[in-house]
Motif scaffolding. Structure first.
Motif, PDB file in Angstrom:
ATOM      1  N   GLY A 198      23.915 -11.645  23.950  1.00 38.47           N
ATOM      2  CA  GLY A 198      23.717 -12.613  22.794  1.00 38.47           C
ATOM      3  C   GLY A 198      22.713 -13.451  23.101  1.00 38.47           C
ATOM      4  N   PRO A 199      22.743 -14.354  24.147  1.00 40.79           N
ATOM      5  CA  PRO A 199      21.782 -15.177  24.622  1.00 40.79           C
ATOM      6  C   PRO A 199      20.459 -14.832  24.631  1.00 40.79           C
ATOM      7  CG  PRO A 199      23.796 -16.091  25.710  1.00 40.79           C
ATOM      8  CD  PRO A 199      23.791 -14.584  25.073  1.00 40.79           C
ATOM      9  N   ILE A 200      20.513 -13.696  25.498  1.00 47.29           N
ATOM     10  CA  ILE A 200      19.199 -12.969  25.738  1.00 47.29           C
ATOM     11  C   ILE A 200      18.397 -12.420  24.763  1.00 47.29           C
ATOM     12  CG2 ILE A 200      17.971 -10.889  27.127  1.00 47.29           C
ATOM     13  CD1 ILE A 200      20.435 -11.205  29.126  1.00 47.29           C
ATOM     14  N   ILE A 201      19.182 -11.623  23.719  1.00 50.77           N
ATOM     15  CA  ILE A 201      18.534 -11.307  22.583  1.00 50.77           C
ATOM     16  C   ILE A 201      18.078 -12.282  21.862  1.00 50.77           C
ATOM     17  CG2 ILE A 201      19.270  -9.873  20.589  1.00 50.77           C
ATOM     18  CD1 ILE A 201      21.204  -8.252  21.933  1.00 50.77           C
ATOM     19  N   PHE A 202      18.963 -13.440  21.708  1.00 51.97           N
ATOM     20  CA  PHE A 202      18.337 -14.524  20.962  1.00 51.97           C
ATOM     21  C   PHE A 202      17.027 -15.051  21.418  1.00 51.97           C
ATOM     22  CE2 PHE A 202      18.075 -19.208  20.754  1.00 51.97           C
ATOM     23  CZ  PHE A 202      18.321 -19.238  19.008  1.00 51.97           C
ATOM     24  N   MET A 203      16.965 -14.936  22.664  1.00 60.54           N
ATOM     25  CA  MET A 203      15.669 -15.995  23.074  1.00 60.54           C
ATOM     26  C   MET A 203      14.595 -14.945  22.873  1.00 60.54           C
ATOM     27  SD  MET A 203      16.711 -18.825  23.836  1.00 60.54           S
ATOM     28  CE  MET A 203      14.874 -19.292  24.787  1.00 60.54           C
ATOM     29  N   ALA A 204      14.611 -13.692  23.115  1.00 60.07           N
ATOM     30  CA  ALA A 204      13.691 -12.768  23.045  1.00 60.07           C
ATOM     31  C   ALA A 204      13.083 -12.832  21.432  1.00 60.07           C
ATOM     32  CB  ALA A 204      14.202 -11.452  23.365  1.00 60.07           C
ATOM     33  N   GLY A 205      14.175 -12.961  20.673  1.00 56.27           N
ATOM     34  CA  GLY A 205      13.745 -12.882  19.090  1.00 56.27           C
ATOM     35  C   GLY A 205      13.095 -14.351  18.702  1.00 56.27           C
ATOM     36  N   LEU A 206      13.500 -15.313  19.452  1.00 56.04           N
ATOM     37  CA  LEU A 206      12.957 -16.573  19.176  1.00 56.04           C
ATOM     38  C   LEU A 206      11.169 -16.826  19.404  1.00 56.04           C
ATOM     39  CD1 LEU A 206      14.013 -19.324  18.086  1.00 56.04           C
ATOM     40  CD2 LEU A 206      14.126 -20.100  20.684  1.00 56.04           C
ATOM     41  N   ILE A 224      10.558  -9.351  12.619  1.00 58.51           N
ATOM     42  CA  ILE A 224      11.203  -8.685  13.598  1.00 58.51           C
ATOM     43  C   ILE A 224      11.897  -9.980  14.708  1.00 58.51           C
ATOM     44  CG2 ILE A 224      10.705  -7.201  15.902  1.00 58.51           C
ATOM     45  CD1 ILE A 224       8.860  -5.680  14.639  1.00 58.51           C
ATOM     46  N   GLY A 225      10.918 -10.893  15.050  1.00 59.52           N
ATOM     47  CA  GLY A 225      11.719 -12.039  15.911  1.00 59.52           C
ATOM     48  C   GLY A 225      13.012 -12.677  15.106  1.00 59.52           C
ATOM     49  N   THR A 226      12.643 -12.928  14.009  1.00 63.37           N
ATOM     50  CA  THR A 226      13.874 -13.479  13.276  1.00 63.37           C
ATOM     51  C   THR A 226      14.945 -12.560  13.287  1.00 63.37           C
ATOM     52  OG1 THR A 226      12.208 -14.703  11.925  1.00 63.37           O
ATOM     53  CG2 THR A 226      14.453 -14.576  10.964  1.00 63.37           C
ATOM     54  N   THR A 227      15.087 -11.386  12.828  1.00 64.10           N
ATOM     55  CA  THR A 227      15.990 -10.573  12.821  1.00 64.10           C
ATOM     56  C   THR A 227      16.825 -10.405  14.011  1.00 64.10           C
ATOM     57  OG1 THR A 227      15.194  -9.194  10.990  1.00 64.10           O
ATOM     58  CG2 THR A 227      16.791  -8.125  12.327  1.00 64.10           C
ATOM     59  N   LEU A 228      16.153 -10.360  15.224  1.00 61.31           N
ATOM     60  CA  LEU A 228      16.540 -10.077  16.573  1.00 61.31           C
ATOM     61  C   LEU A 228      17.236 -11.414  17.017  1.00 61.31           C
ATOM     62  CD1 LEU A 228      16.276  -7.978  18.700  1.00 61.31           C
ATOM     63  CD2 LEU A 228      14.569  -9.085  19.709  1.00 61.31           C
ATOM     64  N   ALA A 229      16.588 -12.418  16.781  1.00 62.55           N
ATOM     65  CA  ALA A 229      17.170 -13.661  16.915  1.00 62.55           C
ATOM     66  C   ALA A 229      18.698 -13.917  16.358  1.00 62.55           C
ATOM     67  CB  ALA A 229      16.388 -14.933  16.493  1.00 62.55           C
ATOM     68  N   TRP A 230      18.691 -13.316  14.774  1.00 61.56           N
ATOM     69  CA  TRP A 230      19.922 -13.634  14.275  1.00 61.56           C
ATOM     70  C   TRP A 230      20.930 -12.480  15.072  1.00 61.56           C
ATOM     71  CZ3 TRP A 230      21.661 -17.694  12.268  1.00 61.56           C
ATOM     72  CH2 TRP A 230      21.108 -18.536  11.557  1.00 61.56           C
ATOM     73  N   VAL A 231      20.582 -11.438  15.431  1.00 56.76           N
ATOM     74  CA  VAL A 231      21.401 -10.393  15.934  1.00 56.76           C
ATOM     75  C   VAL A 231      21.982 -11.223  17.305  1.00 56.76           C
ATOM     76  CG1 VAL A 231      21.384  -8.335  17.209  1.00 56.76           C
ATOM     77  CG2 VAL A 231      20.429  -8.222  15.016  1.00 56.76           C
ATOM     78  N   THR A 253      20.555 -24.299  15.235  1.00 55.01           N
ATOM     79  CA  THR A 253      19.751 -25.203  14.817  1.00 55.01           C
ATOM     80  C   THR A 253      18.317 -25.027  15.294  1.00 55.01           C
ATOM     81  OG1 THR A 253      21.625 -26.973  15.375  1.00 55.01           O
ATOM     82  CG2 THR A 253      19.266 -27.749  15.554  1.00 55.01           C
ATOM     83  N   LEU A 254      18.184 -24.187  16.613  1.00 56.08           N
ATOM     84  CA  LEU A 254      16.540 -23.750  16.877  1.00 56.08           C
ATOM     85  C   LEU A 254      16.176 -22.775  15.691  1.00 56.08           C
ATOM     86  CD1 LEU A 254      16.954 -23.095  20.631  1.00 56.08           C
ATOM     87  CD2 LEU A 254      15.987 -24.904  19.661  1.00 56.08           C
ATOM     88  N   MET A 255      16.907 -22.197  15.184  1.00 61.36           N
ATOM     89  CA  MET A 255      16.479 -21.149  14.223  1.00 61.36           C
ATOM     90  C   MET A 255      16.187 -21.978  12.944  1.00 61.36           C
ATOM     91  SD  MET A 255      16.171 -18.138  15.234  1.00 61.36           S
ATOM     92  CE  MET A 255      15.821 -17.432  13.735  1.00 61.36           C
ATOM     93  N   ASN A 256      16.919 -22.871  12.628  1.00 64.65           N
ATOM     94  CA  ASN A 256      16.760 -23.617  11.245  1.00 64.65           C
ATOM     95  C   ASN A 256      15.406 -24.482  11.465  1.00 64.65           C
ATOM     96  OD1 ASN A 256      18.877 -22.475   9.955  1.00 64.65           O
ATOM     97  ND2 ASN A 256      20.249 -24.303  10.577  1.00 64.65           N
ATOM     98  N   ARG A 257      15.205 -25.125  12.731  1.00 67.57           N
ATOM     99  CA  ARG A 257      14.098 -25.625  12.782  1.00 67.57           C
ATOM    100  C   ARG A 257      12.800 -25.058  12.999  1.00 67.57           C
ATOM    101  NH1 ARG A 257      13.976 -29.445  18.497  1.00 67.57           N
ATOM    102  NH2 ARG A 257      13.850 -27.148  19.392  1.00 67.57           N
ATOM    103  N   ARG A 258      12.964 -23.524  13.648  1.00 69.97           N
ATOM    104  CA  ARG A 258      11.760 -22.531  13.483  1.00 69.97           C
ATOM    105  C   ARG A 258      11.523 -22.258  12.178  1.00 69.97           C
ATOM    106  NH1 ARG A 258      11.631 -16.589  16.306  1.00 69.97           N
ATOM    107  NH2 ARG A 258      10.505 -15.621  14.593  1.00 69.97           N
TER     108      ARG A 258
END
Length: 230
Positions: free
Chosen positions: A131-139, A145-152, A223-228
């Protein structure tokens, strides 16, 4: 991530709680491991007495290596107690042993939170690691693609946070059962329950800290996603 001040705002409080909880567990266990039960019953005997009373003759009690490595394995119906719990007639030992026996009783009764936790294990293993690895990759990837990956990644890690929350009633209930059974079975006296309470309450705090850490990390990711996206 590690140099983001916002990260420490989310991570520091539960981390400090976790350190405090670990200190309390080690301190309480060390103190009450030195105090012998008036009944002279050790951890293994206490567990077997509780299991027998609960009609669980099929559950095996055995010693295992490691400090505070005590656990109940529902797959093999085995209650494994660390050496410092298995053979010592101390207040700490019977408290921990009774707690693990409480999990065996939950298993027999089909305690719903325990069943839910067992079902969640595969998803949790995946979510906590990937989970954290996929999130950071998407971030750090641009666009949809990045947004979707981060939420996954967030969704996967949410399973780990949920698992930590589900664990709380499982552990609290096992301790409640342990405290009641230790007195009703004559393993400890009412006066000795002060030590049992100190050990089991300290152990419960470690699960609260783990849940807080998982939830706060999840909130940090969101929070990081909302800030992004703002």
């Amino acid at each position: 991530m590690f140099f983001d001040p916002l990260y420490f705002l989310f991570a520091l409080p539960p981390m400090l709680l976790g350190l405090w909880a670990q200190f309390r567990v080690k301190s309480a266990f060390s103190k009450y491991s030195q105090i012998r039960t008036n009944s002279g019953i050790n951890g293994a005997e206490a567990a077997k007495r509780i299991l027998l009373r609960g009609g669980l003759q099929n559950v095996t009690v055995e010693a295992t290596r490691g400090s505070l490595s005590d656990h109940y394995d529902p797959r093999s119906k085995t209650l494994r107690l660390s050496e410092e719990v298995y053979g010592l007639p101390s207040i700490a030992a019977v408290g921990v042993a009774a707690h693990e026996a409480g999990h065996a009783l939950q298993d027999k009764e089909g305690y719903k939170p325990l069943r839910l936790r067992a079902v969640m294990v595969p998803a949790v293993s995946l979510g906590s690691n990937l989970g954290p690895i996929i999130f950071m990759a998407g971030l750090f990837l641009a666009g949809t693609i990045g947004t979707t990956l981060a939420w996954v990644g967030i969704t996967l890690f949410a399973a780990a946070a949920l698992f930590a929350l589900v664990t709380l009633p499982v552990e609290f209930d096992a301790s409640r059962r342990a405290k009641e059974l230790l007195v009703s079975q004559g393993i400890v006296s009412s006066a000795e329950m002060e030590g049992v309470n100190a050990v089991l309450n300290a152990a419960a705090l470690t699960y609260v800290a783990a849940a807080a850490q998982a939830v706060m990390q999840l909130l940090y990711f969101v929070t990081l996603m909302n800030r992004r996206d703002s």
